[in-house]
Design an enzyme around this catalytic site. Structure first.
Site, PDB file in Angstrom:
ATOM      1  N   GLY A  78       0.806  -1.217   0.000  1.00  0.00           N
ATOM      2  CA  GLY A  78       0.000   0.000   0.000  1.00  0.00           C
ATOM      3  C   GLY A  78       0.837   1.265   0.000  1.00  0.00           C
ATOM      4  O   GLY A  78       0.484   2.258  -0.647  1.00  0.00           O
ATOM      5  N   THR A  79       1.944   1.250   0.719  1.00  0.00           N
ATOM      6  CA  THR A  79       2.789   2.442   0.770  1.00  0.00           C
ATOM      7  C   THR A  79       3.288   2.780  -0.633  1.00  0.00           C
ATOM      8  O   THR A  79       3.213   3.935  -1.086  1.00  0.00           O
ATOM      9  CB  THR A  79       3.992   2.189   1.715  1.00  0.00           C
ATOM     10  OG1 THR A  79       3.493   1.869   3.007  1.00  0.00           O
ATOM     11  CG2 THR A  79       4.909   3.392   1.800  1.00  0.00           C
TER      12      THR A  79
ATOM     13  N   HIS B  75      -2.246  -7.446   2.303  1.00  0.00           N
ATOM     14  CA  HIS B  75      -2.283  -8.044   3.653  1.00  0.00           C
ATOM     15  C   HIS B  75      -3.322  -7.397   4.560  1.00  0.00           C
ATOM     16  O   HIS B  75      -3.593  -7.900   5.649  1.00  0.00           O
ATOM     17  CB  HIS B  75      -0.885  -8.029   4.293  1.00  0.00           C
ATOM     18  CG  HIS B  75      -0.379  -6.687   4.711  1.00  0.00           C
ATOM     19  ND1 HIS B  75      -0.164  -6.354   6.013  1.00  0.00           N
ATOM     20  CD2 HIS B  75      -0.023  -5.594   3.985  1.00  0.00           C
ATOM     21  CE1 HIS B  75       0.305  -5.113   6.087  1.00  0.00           C
ATOM     22  NE2 HIS B  75       0.399  -4.632   4.869  1.00  0.00           N
TER      23      HIS B  75
ATOM     24  N   SER C 103      -3.875  -2.691  -0.569  1.00  0.00           N
ATOM     25  CA  SER C 103      -2.782  -3.499  -0.028  1.00  0.00           C
ATOM     26  C   SER C 103      -3.303  -4.898   0.300  1.00  0.00           C
ATOM     27  O   SER C 103      -4.337  -5.030   0.971  1.00  0.00           O
ATOM     28  CB  SER C 103      -2.253  -2.827   1.242  1.00  0.00           C
ATOM     29  OG  SER C 103      -1.353  -3.678   1.922  1.00  0.00           O
TER      30      SER C 103
ATOM     31  N   GLN D 267      -7.394   0.389   3.864  1.00  0.00           N
ATOM     32  CA  GLN D 267      -8.200  -0.279   4.896  1.00  0.00           C
ATOM     33  C   GLN D 267      -9.610  -0.589   4.401  1.00  0.00           C
ATOM     34  O   GLN D 267     -10.271  -1.491   4.913  1.00  0.00           O
ATOM     35  CB  GLN D 267      -8.288   0.588   6.169  1.00  0.00           C
ATOM     36  CG  GLN D 267      -6.957   0.824   6.860  1.00  0.00           C
ATOM     37  CD  GLN D 267      -6.350  -0.431   7.466  1.00  0.00           C
ATOM     38  OE1 GLN D 267      -6.987  -1.489   7.562  1.00  0.00           O
ATOM     39  NE2 GLN D 267      -5.088  -0.357   7.864  1.00  0.00           N
TER      40      GLN D 267
ATOM     41  N   THR E  13      10.344  -7.486 -10.860  1.00  0.00           N
ATOM     42  CA  THR E  13       9.562  -8.706 -11.064  1.00  0.00           C
ATOM     43  C   THR E  13       8.393  -8.746 -10.073  1.00  0.00           C
ATOM     44  O   THR E  13       8.580  -8.523  -8.873  1.00  0.00           O
ATOM     45  CB  THR E  13      10.457  -9.945 -10.863  1.00  0.00           C
ATOM     46  OG1 THR E  13      11.523  -9.862 -11.800  1.00  0.00           O
ATOM     47  CG2 THR E  13       9.676 -11.244 -11.079  1.00  0.00           C
TER      48      THR E  13
ATOM     49  N   CYS F  72       5.418   3.163  15.458  1.00  0.00           N
ATOM     50  CA  CYS F  72       6.399   3.347  14.391  1.00  0.00           C
ATOM     51  C   CYS F  72       7.204   2.061  14.251  1.00  0.00           C
ATOM     52  O   CYS F  72       7.055   1.117  15.030  1.00  0.00           O
ATOM     53  CB  CYS F  72       7.283   4.546  14.656  1.00  0.00           C
ATOM     54  SG  CYS F  72       8.231   4.411  16.153  1.00  0.00           S
TER      55      CYS F  72
HETATM   56  N1  PLP Z   1      -2.547   3.420   4.094  1.00  0.00           N
HETATM   57  C1  PLP Z   1      -3.217   3.065   5.195  1.00  0.00           C
HETATM   58  C2  PLP Z   1      -4.520   3.728   5.506  1.00  0.00           C
HETATM   59  C3  PLP Z   1      -2.700   2.078   6.040  1.00  0.00           C
HETATM   60  O1  PLP Z   1      -3.371   1.743   7.148  1.00  0.00           O
HETATM   61  C4  PLP Z   1      -1.463   1.481   5.709  1.00  0.00           C
HETATM   62  C5  PLP Z   1      -0.860   0.478   6.618  1.00  0.00           C
HETATM   63  O2  PLP Z   1      -1.208   0.390   7.761  1.00  0.00           O
HETATM   64  C6  PLP Z   1      -0.820   1.854   4.523  1.00  0.00           C
HETATM   65  C7  PLP Z   1      -1.392   2.827   3.748  1.00  0.00           C
HETATM   66  C8  PLP Z   1       0.461   1.195   4.107  1.00  0.00           C
HETATM   67  O3  PLP Z   1       0.194  -0.096   3.602  1.00  0.00           O
HETATM   68  P1  PLP Z   1       1.351  -1.230   3.495  1.00  0.00           P
HETATM   69  O4  PLP Z   1       1.565  -1.745   4.862  1.00  0.00           O
HETATM   70  O5  PLP Z   1       0.798  -2.259   2.586  1.00  0.00           O
HETATM   71  O6  PLP Z   1       2.547  -0.552   2.919  1.00  0.00           O
END
Ligand code: PLP
Length: 376
Positions: free
Chosen positions: A72-73, A191, A189, A169, A231, A314
């Protein structure tokens, strides 16, 4: 007999779904690289494109508009890089750091005390300056509060702004579709939906869905039609697609009832439920126990066999004050909240055990009489 551990930290990482495990195992049996031209590579490619079709169709984009990432990041970073290149960026104050920190020069947009975006402040920010990229989340990771996405999108359209939605989320836990929201991009994301860690997707609508409209953020071998080098992690991606499909088929109302029961019990024990006046994600609640540091509550519940989290942790594992609750006006109490996020397979016993443990903790801390909790 010792009681088993209770996992209530699904917003950090949800429990692996059997469908996701099955899809991952199938992909693990596939040796090929999806970019290779031989039969093994072509099989991997077929699995990858199958996953893309599922994700794209469930989220309202074309397969061209679905770019797989490592989580997600990275998905947020890619979308903000693509849509924000020639624009100023406006970011809600309760966003996840993945969005807040994606652009150092971003302008914060405040939220109301219930955690929803302040639409008047957004309108003012949109009116004062050149066209913007607005970045907001569908559902908050700490409180579960849902932003009014349709109203935000209408404001963006009226002011010629682009809209990126962090749906990390929300995507599996509520109806979410880029076309219905009318946003330009979104991030998900794996997971957080019950898939493996290590996969995500940046989703694009309109002109940005067309390959070639923006350069890769991570360059390399030209994968994902030149938009994300590297990849693809096929087992994680396949499990994400299977998890999304399973999550979408789930009825979340019973999880919502369990969450409401926990809220009632926590209130009786002296807690304040952050953002409870706003629409929220069914599985999430943020419980503020005035005067008790989040770290203490976390440790006491951990000793009672229950895994929850503080507002924000963190990577060092230290508990810090929640910027989300600070933005909602909680002041010092922003460091006194725990987040409960029920996994997709939570049972009513999960909720009642948690409620009981919360009440016992509050009583030990002198906050409420013992036995004055229990899910109602
Ligand atoms: N955005 C939100 C709202 C999240 O809660 C999180 C992770 O907790 C992320 C982005 C980042 O996702 P990832 O852990 O897959 O990088």
């Amino acid at each position: 007999m010792t009681e088993s551990r209770l996992y209530c930290d699904a917003n950090a990482s949800d429990v692996l779904r059997p469908e996701a495990r099955g899809a991952a195992l199938e992909a693990l049996a596939c040796v090929g690289n999806p970019s290779s031209v031989h039969a093994e590579g072509r099989l991997a490619r077929r699995q990858l494109e199958g996953a893309r079709e599922i994700v794209a169709s469930l989220l309202g984009v074309t397969t061209e508009g679905c770019v797989f990432t490592g989580g997600g990041t990275e998905a947020n970073a890619l979308a903000i890089h693509a849509l924000g290149q020639d624009r100023r960026v406006l970011v809600g104050t309760t966003e996840h750091d993945a969005v807040r920190l994606a652009r150092q020069d971003a302008t914060p947009v405040p939220v109301l005390c219930d955690g929803t975006l302040d639409l008047d402040a957004l309108e003012q920010a949109l009116s004062n300056g050149p066209p913007a990229l607005v970045c907001v989340m569908a559902a908050n990771n700490e409180t579960g509060v849902l932003h009014p996405l349709k109203a935000i999108s209408a404001l963006c359209r009226r002011h010629g702004a682009r809209l990126h939605v962090d749906a990390v989320q929300a995507a599996g836990r509520m109806p979410f579709d880029l076309a219905q929201v009318d946003c330009d991009s979104a991030a998900i994301s794996g997971h957080k939906m019950g898939g493996l860690k290590g996969a995500g997707a940046a989703l694009f609508r309109g002109p940005f869905a067309v390959p070639g409209t923006f350069a890769a953020h991570v360059t390399g071998g030209g994968q994902e039609r030149g938009r994300r080098g590297g990849t693809q992690a096929l087992p994680a991606i396949a499990s994400m697609a299977a998890a999304l499909a399973a999550a979408r088929a789930q009825d979340w109302s019973s999880i919502g009832q369990m969450r409401d029961g926990i809220d009632d019990a926590a209130r009786k024990a002296g807690a304040v439920v952050a953002g409870s006046g706003a629409p929220r994600l069914a599985n999430t609640t943020s419980l503020v126990l005035p005067g008790v540091a989040a770290q203490v509550q976390l440790m006491m519940l951990d000793l009672a066999g229950i895994a929850v989290s503080a507002g924000s942790a963190c990577s060092s594992g230290k508990v810090s004050t929640s910027h989300v609750l600070e933005a909602m006006g909680f002041g010092a109490a922003a460091g006194q909240a725990i987040r409960v996020s029920l996994p997709w397979n939570a049972k009513p016993e999960t909720a009642s055990r948690l409620a009981e443990a919360y009440g016992a903790m509050a009583a030990r801390l002198g906050k409420s009489p013992a036995g004055h909790s229990g899910v109602s």
